[in-house]
Design an enzyme around this catalytic site. Structure first.
Site, PDB file in Angstrom:
ATOM      1  N   GLU A 200       0.831  -1.209   0.000  1.00  0.00           N
ATOM      2  CA  GLU A 200       0.000   0.000   0.000  1.00  0.00           C
ATOM      3  C   GLU A 200       0.860   1.251   0.000  1.00  0.00           C
ATOM      4  O   GLU A 200       2.038   1.208   0.336  1.00  0.00           O
ATOM      5  CB  GLU A 200      -0.936   0.027   1.206  1.00  0.00           C
ATOM      6  CG  GLU A 200      -0.341  -0.385   2.542  1.00  0.00           C
ATOM      7  CD  GLU A 200       0.773   0.499   3.053  1.00  0.00           C
ATOM      8  OE1 GLU A 200       0.650   1.740   2.938  1.00  0.00           O
ATOM      9  OE2 GLU A 200       1.771  -0.041   3.567  1.00  0.00           O
TER      10      GLU A 200
ATOM     11  N   GLU B   7       4.547  -0.493   1.362  1.00  0.00           N
ATOM     12  CA  GLU B   7       4.670  -0.639  -0.089  1.00  0.00           C
ATOM     13  C   GLU B   7       4.589  -2.092  -0.562  1.00  0.00           C
ATOM     14  O   GLU B   7       4.560  -2.353  -1.759  1.00  0.00           O
ATOM     15  CB  GLU B   7       5.998  -0.060  -0.621  1.00  0.00           C
ATOM     16  CG  GLU B   7       6.222   1.401  -0.361  1.00  0.00           C
ATOM     17  CD  GLU B   7       7.564   1.869  -0.918  1.00  0.00           C
ATOM     18  OE1 GLU B   7       8.262   1.067  -1.592  1.00  0.00           O
ATOM     19  OE2 GLU B   7       7.943   3.025  -0.667  1.00  0.00           O
TER      20      GLU B   7
END
Length: 349
Positions: free
Chosen positions: A175, A318
């Site tokens: 994310e 991430e």
């Protein structure tokens, strides 16, 4: 809701016959009992997921969901909100942490705009699935409507299924979203019935009010929205985030296709709590990569009931932890296929 419901109905448990065969083989490999620790449990789980004693996961993809959050207005982060947009572009270019680590693991990174403020150029390499220009400010109202929450879940399902149709047989979740530890902690506080003060951390950089202010914002968000802890979609809509819903949808979609999912850290684990609350069988398909440095990370893992395999003191997000754990999946598969058993080498133990 049709796609979500139909996908949930396709999810089945592990292949228990294959679990038994895998357990028998793991226990008979030429090594002391349980000496490979969590790798043995992972090998058994992967056999149960795939229905194969010697599965192979040679097409890996990390799906990174990106979105902004209106709660940024409350001063909960020291980073400019524009970082979400910029970093999403950089992730798509492969020059951030997840991009570098994914290359070492032989994995593709799929970057999805599910709710970033601002629009990306067509050639940015970002898949456009924007539901709205950032979630609402949960301190003053809901993050999104119920319909938008369902759309976020169904977007994740659709992206996962598209990657699987292209050949992916192992997914990771990641994310990007400045301020997203705030809604994540709000979700954990609700689902785990834990005071926000006990689980609030600094995230990627806490605002000038410090952690105590951030915890109070989370408390206010819960009091304002009154999410129903027994209804995960209601929790997601009222105090969650679009990328959290997107990642939960990826997990649901992968489980329906019997594809394992490697979680990243804290925020991915919160998304997993949403997914498993919606459909408990999703849990069988999840692998936790690393123990997040966020204070709520341990509580989230305990509530989910899946312990991370790595302890790296990381908190990047991430999907970086997922990329780092992919080789462990390969290792678990190789011990099953390439290690000999005692009987195969002529030893009786």
């Amino acid at each position: 809701m049709n796609l979500l419901q139909q996908t949930m109905e396709r999810i089945q448990g592990l292949d228990q016959e294959m679990v038994g065969k895998a357990r028998e083989r793991v226990d008979s490999l030429i090594k002391p009992p349980h000496s490979l620790g969590k790798l043995e449990e992972l090998a058994v789980q992967l056999a149960g997921i795939s229905g194969e004693l010697y599965p192979e996961f040679d097409r890996k993809a990390i799906i990174v969901m990106a979105a902004d959050h209106g709660v940024y207005e409350e001063g909960i982060s020291s980073n400019p909100q524009e970082v979400t947009y910029a970093q999403t572009m950089f992730i798509a270019k492969g020059i951030t942490g997840v991009g570098v680590l994914a290359k070492t693991a032989g994995a593709e990174v799929v970057t999805v705009d599910i709710g970033v403020k601002g629009d990306f150029p067509n050639d940015a390499g970002v898949i456009g699935r924007k539901i709205r220009q950032g979630a609402g400010n949960i301190a003053t109202g809901p993050a999104m409507t119920i319909e938008e929450a369902i759309r976020s879940l169904e977007t994740g399902i659709a992206i996962a299924e598209a990657e699987i149709q292209k050949g992916a047989n192992l997914l990771g979740t990641g994310e990007m979203g400045i301020g997203n530890t705030t809604p994540s902690t709000a979700i954990l506080s609700v689902l785990g019935n834990i005071p926000s003060e006990e689980i609030t951390g600094k995230g990627a950089g806490v605002g000038s009010g410090g952690i105590s202010h951030k915890a109070q914002v989370i408390k206010k968000a819960i009091e304002t929205n009154r999410p129903d802890k027994d209804n995960a979609i209601d929790v997601l809509a009222k105090v969650g985030g679009l990328e959290i819903g997107g990642m939960a949808g990826v997990m649901i979609g992968a489980a329906a296709n019997r594809v394992p999912v490697v979680l990243d850290g804290y925020i991915s684990t919160i998304a997993a709590l949403i997914a498993v609350s919606i459909e408990p069988k999703v849990k069988h398909y999840l692998i936790a990569s690393h123990a997040s440095a966020e204070p709520g990370g341990k509580k989230a893992s305990e509530l989910l009931g899946i312990q991370p395999v790595l302890h790296m003191e990381m908190c990047l997000g991430e999907g970086s932890g997922a990329a780092l754990a992919f080789p462990l999946v390969d290792a678990a598969c190789r011990i099953m296929k390439e290690m000999a058993t005692f009987s195969e080498v002529g030893l009786k133990i």
